[in-house]
Design a protein around this motif. Sequence first.
Motif, PDB file in Angstrom:
ATOM      1  N   VAL A  46       0.735  -1.042  -0.052  1.00  0.00           N
ATOM      2  CA  VAL A  46       0.059   0.008  -0.050  1.00  0.00           C
ATOM      3  C   VAL A  46       1.002   1.282   0.018  1.00  0.00           C
ATOM      4  CG1 VAL A  46      -1.811   1.422   1.451  1.00  0.00           C
ATOM      5  CG2 VAL A  46      -1.986  -1.249   1.329  1.00  0.00           C
ATOM      6  N   ASP A  47       0.568   2.252  -0.845  1.00  0.00           N
ATOM      7  CA  ASP A  47       1.427   3.350  -1.018  1.00  0.00           C
ATOM      8  C   ASP A  47       0.663   4.620  -0.249  1.00  0.00           C
ATOM      9  OD1 ASP A  47       3.734   2.757  -2.166  1.00  0.00           O
ATOM     10  OD2 ASP A  47       2.574   2.465  -4.358  1.00  0.00           O
ATOM     11  N   VAL A  48       1.222   4.919   0.873  1.00  0.00           N
ATOM     12  CA  VAL A  48       0.367   5.957   1.871  1.00  0.00           C
ATOM     13  C   VAL A  48       0.879   7.375   1.476  1.00  0.00           C
ATOM     14  CG1 VAL A  48      -0.201   6.430   4.272  1.00  0.00           C
ATOM     15  CG2 VAL A  48       0.143   4.125   3.310  1.00  0.00           C
TER      16      VAL A  48
ATOM     17  N   SER B 120       6.104   8.883  10.518  1.00  0.00           N
ATOM     18  CA  SER B 120       5.609   9.157  11.914  1.00  0.00           C
ATOM     19  C   SER B 120       4.212   9.253  12.310  1.00  0.00           C
ATOM     20  CB  SER B 120       6.432  10.302  12.266  1.00  0.00           C
ATOM     21  OG  SER B 120       5.928  11.520  11.628  1.00  0.00           O
ATOM     22  N   GLU B 121       3.213   9.736  11.329  1.00  0.00           N
ATOM     23  CA  GLU B 121       1.778   9.687  11.796  1.00  0.00           C
ATOM     24  C   GLU B 121       1.218   8.580  11.519  1.00  0.00           C
ATOM     25  OE1 GLU B 121       0.185  12.937   9.689  1.00  0.00           O
ATOM     26  OE2 GLU B 121       1.726  14.323  10.364  1.00  0.00           O
ATOM     27  N   LEU B 122       1.849   7.506  11.206  1.00  0.00           N
ATOM     28  CA  LEU B 122       1.168   6.118  10.921  1.00  0.00           C
ATOM     29  C   LEU B 122       1.237   5.115  11.975  1.00  0.00           C
ATOM     30  CD1 LEU B 122       2.255   5.578   7.136  1.00  0.00           C
ATOM     31  CD2 LEU B 122       0.011   6.280   8.107  1.00  0.00           C
ATOM     32  N   ILE B 123       2.063   5.481  12.903  1.00  0.00           N
ATOM     33  CA  ILE B 123       2.666   4.566  13.876  1.00  0.00           C
ATOM     34  C   ILE B 123       1.408   3.747  14.776  1.00  0.00           C
ATOM     35  CG2 ILE B 123       3.842   4.232  16.229  1.00  0.00           C
ATOM     36  CD1 ILE B 123       5.561   6.245  15.376  1.00  0.00           C
ATOM     37  N   ASP B 124       0.555   4.505  15.236  1.00  0.00           N
ATOM     38  CA  ASP B 124      -0.555   3.883  15.703  1.00  0.00           C
ATOM     39  C   ASP B 124      -1.362   2.941  14.952  1.00  0.00           C
ATOM     40  OD1 ASP B 124       0.029   5.174  18.229  1.00  0.00           O
ATOM     41  OD2 ASP B 124      -1.514   6.845  17.940  1.00  0.00           O
TER      42      ASP B 124
ATOM     43  N   THR C 191       3.775  -9.719   8.782  1.00  0.00           N
ATOM     44  CA  THR C 191       4.667  -8.890   8.870  1.00  0.00           C
ATOM     45  C   THR C 191       4.705  -7.803   8.205  1.00  0.00           C
ATOM     46  OG1 THR C 191       6.126 -10.638   9.278  1.00  0.00           O
ATOM     47  CG2 THR C 191       7.231  -8.730   8.797  1.00  0.00           C
ATOM     48  N   VAL C 192       4.836  -6.525   8.737  1.00  0.00           N
ATOM     49  CA  VAL C 192       4.632  -5.222   8.318  1.00  0.00           C
ATOM     50  C   VAL C 192       6.001  -4.413   8.282  1.00  0.00           C
ATOM     51  CG1 VAL C 192       3.437  -3.231   8.387  1.00  0.00           C
ATOM     52  CG2 VAL C 192       2.326  -5.171   9.266  1.00  0.00           C
ATOM     53  N   GLY C 193       6.395  -3.945   7.071  1.00  0.00           N
ATOM     54  CA  GLY C 193       7.424  -3.148   6.685  1.00  0.00           C
ATOM     55  C   GLY C 193       7.016  -1.757   6.127  1.00  0.00           C
ATOM     56  N   SER C 194       7.474  -0.644   6.663  1.00  0.00           N
ATOM     57  CA  SER C 194       7.202   0.556   6.150  1.00  0.00           C
ATOM     58  C   SER C 194       8.552   1.402   5.620  1.00  0.00           C
ATOM     59  CB  SER C 194       6.607   1.536   7.069  1.00  0.00           C
ATOM     60  OG  SER C 194       7.389   1.663   8.410  1.00  0.00           O
ATOM     61  N   TYR C 195       8.615   1.782   4.179  1.00  0.00           N
ATOM     62  CA  TYR C 195       9.493   2.328   3.570  1.00  0.00           C
ATOM     63  C   TYR C 195       9.463   3.841   2.983  1.00  0.00           C
ATOM     64  CZ  TYR C 195       9.950  -2.601   3.974  1.00  0.00           C
ATOM     65  OH  TYR C 195      10.069  -3.985   4.269  1.00  0.00           O
TER      66      TYR C 195
ATOM     67  N   GLY D  84       9.587   7.372   1.296  1.00  0.00           N
ATOM     68  CA  GLY D  84      10.492   8.057   0.206  1.00  0.00           C
ATOM     69  C   GLY D  84       9.528   9.180  -0.142  1.00  0.00           C
ATOM     70  N   ASP D  85       9.347   9.464  -1.718  1.00  0.00           N
ATOM     71  CA  ASP D  85       8.330  10.343  -2.009  1.00  0.00           C
ATOM     72  C   ASP D  85       6.658   9.958  -1.320  1.00  0.00           C
ATOM     73  OD1 ASP D  85      10.143  11.552  -3.536  1.00  0.00           O
ATOM     74  OD2 ASP D  85       9.629  10.054  -5.373  1.00  0.00           O
ATOM     75  N   SER D  86       6.484   8.752  -1.085  1.00  0.00           N
ATOM     76  CA  SER D  86       5.629   8.227  -0.290  1.00  0.00           C
ATOM     77  C   SER D  86       5.746   7.245   0.728  1.00  0.00           C
ATOM     78  CB  SER D  86       4.477   7.720  -0.985  1.00  0.00           C
ATOM     79  OG  SER D  86       4.740   6.717  -1.897  1.00  0.00           O
ATOM     80  N   VAL D  87       5.003   6.861   1.771  1.00  0.00           N
ATOM     81  CA  VAL D  87       5.407   5.676   2.589  1.00  0.00           C
ATOM     82  C   VAL D  87       4.719   4.325   1.857  1.00  0.00           C
ATOM     83  CG1 VAL D  87       5.334   4.715   4.609  1.00  0.00           C
ATOM     84  CG2 VAL D  87       5.439   7.300   4.448  1.00  0.00           C
ATOM     85  N   ARG D  88       5.881   3.549   1.393  1.00  0.00           N
ATOM     86  CA  ARG D  88       5.652   2.258   0.920  1.00  0.00           C
ATOM     87  C   ARG D  88       5.349   1.222   2.250  1.00  0.00           C
ATOM     88  NH1 ARG D  88       8.751  -1.906  -1.244  1.00  0.00           N
ATOM     89  NH2 ARG D  88       7.805  -3.168  -2.718  1.00  0.00           N
ATOM     90  N   VAL D  89       4.022   0.822   2.089  1.00  0.00           N
ATOM     91  CA  VAL D  89       3.808  -0.353   3.496  1.00  0.00           C
ATOM     92  C   VAL D  89       3.691  -1.639   2.931  1.00  0.00           C
ATOM     93  CG1 VAL D  89       2.529  -0.599   5.517  1.00  0.00           C
ATOM     94  CG2 VAL D  89       2.645   1.562   4.875  1.00  0.00           C
ATOM     95  N   LYS D  90       4.414  -2.499   3.179  1.00  0.00           N
ATOM     96  CA  LYS D  90       4.703  -3.810   2.735  1.00  0.00           C
ATOM     97  C   LYS D  90       4.020  -4.844   3.794  1.00  0.00           C
ATOM     98  CE  LYS D  90       7.764  -7.499   0.892  1.00  0.00           C
ATOM     99  NZ  LYS D  90       9.318  -7.629   0.756  1.00  0.00           N
TER     100      LYS D  90
END
Length: 231
Positions: free
Chosen positions: A170-172, A177-181, A193-197, A199-205
Amino acid sequence: MRVAIVTVGDELLSGDTVNTNAAWLGEELTDRGVSVERVTTVPDDVADIARVVNEYRAEHDAVVVTGGLGPTHDDVTMAGVAAAVGRDLESHAEAREWLTGEGGYSADGLVEGTTELPARARMLPNTEGVAPGAVVEGIYVLPGVPSEMKAMFGQVAGEFDGTETFTTVVDVDEPESELIDRLDEVRTRFDVTVGSYPGDSVRVKFTATDPTTAEDAAAWLGARVDLVEER
């Protein structure tokens, strides 16, 4: 299956060569359900190679080493691996036979050291180059040239397996920092398992052992964030 990757070469550490082998191997192994737990780059130094390989083979089911094969002065990977397992380097009869047969080289034309492998190692023929690889005590030694490495890995890929996993991304369009909760909550709700990366957006895998769980977790988060608009 737990695996460590060791890439060898001064040129990787100096930045003269981009370490594409580590990324390619990591993706290939992960796709096979293998857990890649370490990726380390070491210089062309026998002691450094032996120390890292010996440490990793004690902690993992297999170690994949790439780079530093051949007869030149800085090709010392086989010597390092041999030291790690406490074996001598020996001229390998099968490697010589393959190179002078299938490889098309003359015995007199082989540079000294080309066919030296750790004692009692299994030889891996290099169908795209010269220097053979080897398997010894769970250590897979592959060339550094990407085309040679990929072809040789193909010979042993079936020896690496694990639990198949599935991923959804999902590209957010919000700061990480606002996605933590919400990321904490999706981990609680779903076995993923959740990974957040960022960049220009936040890529959540999202990664799970079945596709429905990964998709459900992605859908849950997608309904609670600002998504990147498709252009």
